[in-house]
Design a protein around this motif. Structure first.
Motif, PDB file in Angstrom:
ATOM      1  N   GLY A  65       3.915   5.505  34.119  1.00 29.04           N
ATOM      2  CA  GLY A  65       2.915   6.033  33.195  1.00 29.04           C
ATOM      3  C   GLY A  65       3.334   7.346  32.560  1.00 29.04           C
ATOM      4  N   THR A  66       2.549   7.783  31.603  1.00 23.61           N
ATOM      5  CA  THR A  66       2.808   9.038  30.899  1.00 23.61           C
ATOM      6  C   THR A  66       2.580  10.216  31.845  1.00 23.61           C
ATOM      7  N   PRO A  67       3.558  11.121  31.972  1.00 24.87           N
ATOM      8  CA  PRO A  67       3.394  12.268  32.874  1.00 24.87           C
ATOM      9  C   PRO A  67       2.338  13.238  32.342  1.00 24.87           C
ATOM     10  N   PRO A  68       1.875  14.153  33.203  1.00 27.52           N
ATOM     11  CA  PRO A  68       0.806  15.085  32.795  1.00 27.52           C
ATOM     12  C   PRO A  68       1.091  15.820  31.489  1.00 27.52           C
ATOM     13  N   GLU A  69       2.338  16.231  31.287  1.00 25.58           N
ATOM     14  CA  GLU A  69       2.662  16.971  30.055  1.00 25.58           C
ATOM     15  C   GLU A  69       2.435  16.102  28.818  1.00 25.58           C
TER      16      GLU A  69
END
Length: 78
Positions: A65-69
């Motif tokens: 998935g898309t990382p926090p940043e």
């Protein structure tokens, strides 16, 4: 093997599962880093249960998935 993508904005779980079944999907791989949703039916466990009832397997791969940043940049439209 075919790979499909699907979004669920504006849809119900029944509509998404129906589309998956119509396309012949037998496995859904959830790549959300945070597999939670405010939309009823789309949080990880509820979605997995609905898919299982429809004969579709569920695998969660949060690491893809898309990382926090990236999520933060998307919220800022950056």
């Amino acid at each position: 093997m075919h790979v499909f993508t699907i979004g669920y904005e504006g849809a119900t779980q029944d509509e998404v599962v129906g589309a998956l079944k119509k396309a012949g999907v037998t496995l859904l791989v959830d790549v959300r880093a945070v597999p939670l949703s405010r939309r009823p039916g789309f949080s990880k466990n509820v979605l997995a249960n609905g898919l299982r009832e429809a004969g579709i397997a569920y695998v969660g791969l949060k690491a893809l998935g898309t990382p926090p940043e990236g999520r933060e940049a998307a919220r800022k439209h950056d």
